[in-house]
Design a protein around this motif. Sequence first.
Motif, PDB file in Angstrom:
ATOM      1  N   PRO A  12       0.831  -1.206   0.000  1.00  0.00           N
ATOM      2  CA  PRO A  12       0.000   0.000   0.000  1.00  0.00           C
ATOM      3  C   PRO A  12       0.863   1.253   0.000  1.00  0.00           C
ATOM      4  O   PRO A  12       2.060   1.211   0.307  1.00  0.00           O
ATOM      5  N   LEU A  13       0.254   2.379  -0.341  1.00  0.00           N
ATOM      6  CA  LEU A  13       0.952   3.668  -0.275  1.00  0.00           C
ATOM      7  C   LEU A  13       1.197   4.031   1.180  1.00  0.00           C
ATOM      8  O   LEU A  13       0.286   4.015   2.010  1.00  0.00           O
ATOM      9  N   GLN A  14       2.469   4.355   1.494  1.00  0.00           N
ATOM     10  CA  GLN A  14       2.851   4.759   2.841  1.00  0.00           C
ATOM     11  C   GLN A  14       3.636   6.060   2.766  1.00  0.00           C
ATOM     12  O   GLN A  14       4.474   6.243   1.868  1.00  0.00           O
ATOM     13  N   LYS A  33      -5.474  14.116  -1.740  1.00  0.00           N
ATOM     14  CA  LYS A  33      -6.368  14.390  -2.861  1.00  0.00           C
ATOM     15  C   LYS A  33      -5.846  13.727  -4.130  1.00  0.00           C
ATOM     16  O   LYS A  33      -4.645  13.513  -4.286  1.00  0.00           O
ATOM     17  N   GLU A  34      -6.742  13.459  -5.018  1.00  0.00           N
ATOM     18  CA  GLU A  34      -6.396  12.974  -6.346  1.00  0.00           C
ATOM     19  C   GLU A  34      -5.851  14.156  -7.142  1.00  0.00           C
ATOM     20  O   GLU A  34      -6.497  15.211  -7.223  1.00  0.00           O
ATOM     21  N   ALA A  35      -4.665  13.989  -7.730  1.00  0.00           N
ATOM     22  CA  ALA A  35      -3.994  15.130  -8.363  1.00  0.00           C
ATOM     23  C   ALA A  35      -4.778  15.683  -9.542  1.00  0.00           C
ATOM     24  O   ALA A  35      -4.877  16.900  -9.717  1.00  0.00           O
ATOM     25  N   GLY A  36      -5.342  14.831 -10.357  1.00  0.00           N
ATOM     26  CA  GLY A  36      -6.004  15.305 -11.566  1.00  0.00           C
ATOM     27  C   GLY A  36      -7.333  15.976 -11.324  1.00  0.00           C
ATOM     28  O   GLY A  36      -7.679  16.965 -11.976  1.00  0.00           O
ATOM     29  N   THR A  37      -8.090  15.479 -10.347  1.00  0.00           N
ATOM     30  CA  THR A  37      -9.448  15.976 -10.123  1.00  0.00           C
ATOM     31  C   THR A  37      -9.587  16.847  -8.887  1.00  0.00           C
ATOM     32  O   THR A  37     -10.575  17.578  -8.753  1.00  0.00           O
ATOM     33  N   GLY A  38      -8.635  16.770  -7.967  1.00  0.00           N
ATOM     34  CA  GLY A  38      -8.763  17.493  -6.704  1.00  0.00           C
ATOM     35  C   GLY A  38      -9.714  16.828  -5.727  1.00  0.00           C
ATOM     36  O   GLY A  38     -10.011  17.372  -4.645  1.00  0.00           O
ATOM     37  N   GLN A  86      -1.615   9.543  -9.329  1.00  0.00           N
ATOM     38  CA  GLN A  86      -0.910  10.657  -8.698  1.00  0.00           C
ATOM     39  C   GLN A  86      -1.810  11.288  -7.644  1.00  0.00           C
ATOM     40  O   GLN A  86      -2.986  11.555  -7.885  1.00  0.00           O
ATOM     41  N   TYR A  87      -1.218  11.560  -6.475  1.00  0.00           N
ATOM     42  CA  TYR A  87      -1.960  12.108  -5.355  1.00  0.00           C
ATOM     43  C   TYR A  87      -1.194  13.287  -4.755  1.00  0.00           C
ATOM     44  O   TYR A  87       0.041  13.361  -4.841  1.00  0.00           O
ATOM     45  N   ILE A  88      -1.926  14.201  -4.123  1.00  0.00           N
ATOM     46  CA  ILE A  88      -1.321  15.363  -3.451  1.00  0.00           C
ATOM     47  C   ILE A  88      -1.613  15.240  -1.964  1.00  0.00           C
ATOM     48  O   ILE A  88      -2.775  15.169  -1.541  1.00  0.00           O
ATOM     49  N   LEU A  89      -0.545  15.219  -1.172  1.00  0.00           N
ATOM     50  CA  LEU A  89      -0.669  15.161   0.283  1.00  0.00           C
ATOM     51  C   LEU A  89      -0.331  16.538   0.855  1.00  0.00           C
ATOM     52  O   LEU A  89       0.734  17.093   0.565  1.00  0.00           O
ATOM     53  N   THR A  90      -1.222  17.089   1.678  1.00  0.00           N
ATOM     54  CA  THR A  90      -0.985  18.349   2.384  1.00  0.00           C
ATOM     55  C   THR A  90      -1.159  18.089   3.870  1.00  0.00           C
ATOM     56  O   THR A  90      -2.165  17.502   4.293  1.00  0.00           O
ATOM     57  N   ASP A 105       3.180  17.753  -0.987  1.00  0.00           N
ATOM     58  CA  ASP A 105       3.977  17.000  -1.962  1.00  0.00           C
ATOM     59  C   ASP A 105       3.057  16.202  -2.881  1.00  0.00           C
ATOM     60  O   ASP A 105       1.977  15.763  -2.476  1.00  0.00           O
ATOM     61  N   THR A 106       3.499  16.039  -4.134  1.00  0.00           N
ATOM     62  CA  THR A 106       2.788  15.219  -5.105  1.00  0.00           C
ATOM     63  C   THR A 106       3.435  13.835  -5.138  1.00  0.00           C
ATOM     64  O   THR A 106       4.661  13.717  -5.328  1.00  0.00           O
ATOM     65  N   LEU A 107       2.639  12.800  -4.965  1.00  0.00           N
ATOM     66  CA  LEU A 107       3.130  11.428  -4.856  1.00  0.00           C
ATOM     67  C   LEU A 107       2.636  10.600  -6.037  1.00  0.00           C
ATOM     68  O   LEU A 107       1.437  10.594  -6.335  1.00  0.00           O
ATOM     69  N   THR A 108       3.559   9.903  -6.697  1.00  0.00           N
ATOM     70  CA  THR A 108       3.202   8.962  -7.759  1.00  0.00           C
ATOM     71  C   THR A 108       3.151   7.563  -7.148  1.00  0.00           C
ATOM     72  O   THR A 108       4.162   7.052  -6.654  1.00  0.00           O
ATOM     73  N   PHE A 109       1.972   6.944  -7.176  1.00  0.00           N
ATOM     74  CA  PHE A 109       1.772   5.633  -6.570  1.00  0.00           C
ATOM     75  C   PHE A 109       1.618   4.578  -7.663  1.00  0.00           C
ATOM     76  O   PHE A 109       0.698   4.630  -8.481  1.00  0.00           O
ATOM     77  N   ASP A 110       2.580   3.634  -7.707  1.00  0.00           N
ATOM     78  CA  ASP A 110       2.494   2.506  -8.637  1.00  0.00           C
ATOM     79  C   ASP A 110       3.243   1.330  -8.023  1.00  0.00           C
ATOM     80  O   ASP A 110       3.605   1.352  -6.842  1.00  0.00           O
ATOM     81  N   ALA A 111       3.484   0.275  -8.831  1.00  0.00           N
ATOM     82  CA  ALA A 111       4.114  -0.937  -8.307  1.00  0.00           C
ATOM     83  C   ALA A 111       5.535  -0.697  -7.837  1.00  0.00           C
ATOM     84  O   ALA A 111       6.077  -1.490  -7.054  1.00  0.00           O
TER      85      ALA A 111
END
Length: 349
Positions: A27-29, A72-77, A107-111, A146-152
């Motif tokens: 999972p994303l950590q 948040k989801e980067a593309g849609t907010g 891609q996700y944005i964490l604040t 920060d913007t986070l790219t989540f993949d394998a």
Amino acid sequence: MKYLFYIVSALIAFTGCIRDEIEPCPPLQVHIGVKDKNYFNIEAVEKLGLERHKEEDLPFQEYVSTLYWILKEAGTGRTIQEQTVMTVTGDAQEVLLSFPQELPFGQYILTAWGNLQSERPLSDDASVSDLHLYNAEGNDIYLVNDTLTFDAYHYDYTVEMERVKGKLIILAENLPDHINYSTKEVDSLFAYVTSDLRYGRTTSVRTDTLWQEPNHILTKTLLCPSTDIDASTLSIDFYSVNPDEPTSVRGGSIAPDDIRISMRRNELTILRYVYIPEGEPGPGPDPDPDPEPEPDPEPDPEPGPDPEPDEPEPDPDPDVPEPEPGEGTFKLYILVNGNWEVFHGMELE
């Protein structure tokens, strides 16, 4: 044939051990740490005993006591997950956020905001925070975005929080013992900060302090950066008040001239006011003393006969008030690279 049977049986057993399931991806950590554990110029200030240096390996809660975060989801907010203001506990040096296993790649944005008392200063989408509500100093706010790219291959991140305010420290020395109250106001400060550490709008901050110990005046005020270099005006007044009614009529006001200062993010600004009562010499020797007068080469002539005696001075008119004594002067110093430098232009009229 017997050996051939054993070989075929072994091959069938081996090929029958194929897994029907693939292990899920991690999972994303996100590990949240603290970058600005101390002010940039803490070393010079600590030598004067005005601020304490914090060790770099203390628990997270020693720097940031509350935490709010939103993903948040980067593309849609679109908000994926949100944690309202929580109190940080434990001895860990980082706060670990672990997101649901079913979170899709993307891609996700964490604040994250630190040291908030509530979500009230935040905008609806938590991308902006007011820092001086009602012109008050507020808390020592921290921020990370920060913007986070989540993949394998990308699922474990570390981010660090930064301090968004500076601190103004003021000392006042040699004031009369009856002075027990001070007010100060600093203008042309930024009022809010965005999640990407951009400041906006202008405000002023006012503080009032009642002193319990005579002539022991030290104030520390958290302030946003100034809108420009030397843009902020500092106004300060010292009073004598009744401790039981500090908001009542004030007397014995001593007010230095206003000065221009610069507040900066994560930096300590240190000022030292030294009061010099009228008729008293200033602190330290005069660096450029006046030379001794040259002796008069010509002796004075013999004195003549006594002149007519002066008329006696008339008694003062009781209806005319005596002039009040002067207020004296202030000598002001500012701490620069660990040294006290004279801040000119502070003499009272």
